[in-house]
Scaffold this active site. Structure first.
Site, mmCIF file in Angstrom:
data_model
loop_
_atom_site.group_PDB
_atom_site.id
_atom_site.type_symbol
_atom_site.label_atom_id
_atom_site.label_comp_id
_atom_site.label_asym_id
_atom_site.label_seq_id
_atom_site.Cartn_x
_atom_site.Cartn_y
_atom_site.Cartn_z
ATOM 1 N N ASP A 198 -6.356 3.159 0.368
ATOM 2 C CA ASP A 198 -5.666 3.362 -0.906
ATOM 3 C C ASP A 198 -6.052 2.264 -1.883
ATOM 4 O O ASP A 198 -5.920 1.078 -1.581
ATOM 5 C CB ASP A 198 -4.150 3.344 -0.692
ATOM 6 C CG ASP A 198 -3.696 4.457 0.235
ATOM 7 O OD1 ASP A 198 -4.120 5.604 0.017
ATOM 8 O OD2 ASP A 198 -2.927 4.176 1.169
ATOM 9 N N GLY A 251 0.841 -1.186 0.000
ATOM 10 C CA GLY A 251 0.000 0.000 0.000
ATOM 11 C C GLY A 251 0.875 1.235 0.000
ATOM 12 O O GLY A 251 1.997 1.218 -0.492
ATOM 13 N N CYS A 252 0.375 2.304 0.569
ATOM 14 C CA CYS A 252 1.117 3.562 0.619
ATOM 15 C C CYS A 252 2.473 3.352 1.291
ATOM 16 O O CYS A 252 2.547 2.815 2.393
ATOM 17 C CB CYS A 252 0.300 4.608 1.376
ATOM 18 S SG CYS A 252 1.172 6.162 1.607
ATOM 19 N N PHE A 253 3.527 3.782 0.623
ATOM 20 C CA PHE A 253 4.857 3.531 1.162
ATOM 21 C C PHE A 253 5.183 4.349 2.401
ATOM 22 O O PHE A 253 6.104 4.015 3.138
ATOM 23 C CB PHE A 253 5.955 3.674 0.113
ATOM 24 C CG PHE A 253 5.901 4.867 -0.805
ATOM 25 C CD1 PHE A 253 5.480 6.116 -0.391
ATOM 26 C CD2 PHE A 253 6.302 4.710 -2.128
ATOM 27 C CE1 PHE A 253 5.454 7.196 -1.258
ATOM 28 C CE2 PHE A 253 6.291 5.790 -3.010
ATOM 29 C CZ PHE A 253 5.863 7.040 -2.568
ATOM 30 N N TRP A 254 4.433 5.399 2.692
ATOM 31 C CA TRP A 254 4.701 6.195 3.892
ATOM 32 C C TRP A 254 4.628 5.336 5.148
ATOM 33 O O TRP A 254 5.504 5.378 6.001
ATOM 34 C CB TRP A 254 3.708 7.341 4.031
ATOM 35 C CG TRP A 254 3.724 8.363 2.948
ATOM 36 C CD1 TRP A 254 4.709 8.604 2.032
ATOM 37 C CD2 TRP A 254 2.692 9.310 2.686
ATOM 38 N NE1 TRP A 254 4.343 9.636 1.213
ATOM 39 C CE2 TRP A 254 3.109 10.095 1.582
ATOM 40 C CE3 TRP A 254 1.463 9.569 3.260
ATOM 41 C CZ2 TRP A 254 2.341 11.128 1.075
ATOM 42 C CZ3 TRP A 254 0.696 10.601 2.739
ATOM 43 C CH2 TRP A 254 1.137 11.366 1.662
#
Length: 170
Positions: free
Chosen positions: A89, A10-13
């Protein structure tokens, strides 16, 4: 001795912030992996069919955090049954996967995924592939949640502390 693995969840953050909380993690870098364009921008990955997944390059010390345990930590916060999404996401860039550079890692990854298949009633859709390419994300994406503590994250970062306690990694 350091090893490298590439994790798409998912979101790499959130993946980057979570991984950095674990003992044995030496370095991380957010980026785009296994796509069909060179040096994509975030906007291109978001809006065009680049084929890239938001991915985190994870450099780790296997003497402190062996790959099987690192994957256990990863799958504590990533749902391997979600196709092209994690949390809020949605899109192919948010698919989950484990991309390896060392052939010796493949059987370890496959064992981890086989174990997940036993745990879930739904099919496991995690990609297990060799790394084809990786391009670092723009600087503002690197360590984003350190720079923006109130930023969006689909991962509960406190799960890292719980994982450390559960697995005696003090």
């Amino acid at each position: 001795m350091k090893h490298t693995i590439y994790l798409a969840g998912g979101c790499f953050w959130g993946v980057q912030a979570y991984m950095e909380k674990l003992p044995g993690i030496v370095e991380t870098e957010a980026g785009y992996a296994n796509g069909n364009t060179e040096n994509p921008s975030y906007e291109e990955v978001l809006r065009k069919a680049t084929g890239h997944a938001e991915t985190v390059r994870v450099v780790y010390d296997p003497d402190i955090l062996p790959l099987m345990l690192l994957l256990k930590a990863f799958f504590k916060v990533v749902d391997p049954t979600q196709l092209n999404r994690q949390g809020g996401d949605v899109g192919t860039q948010y698919r989950n996967g484990v991309f390896y550079v060392e052939k010796a890692d493949r059987p370890v990854i496959e064992d981890a995924v086989a174990h997940l298949r036993e745990l879930y009633g739904s099919p496991v859709v995690t990609e297990v592939k060799p790394l084809e390419n990786f391009y670092p994300a723009e600087e503002y994406h690197q360590h984003y949640l350190d720079k923006t503590p109130s930023g969006y994250c689909h991962i509960n970062l406190f799960d890292a502390e719980e994982f450390i306690r559960e697995n005696g990694l003090f």
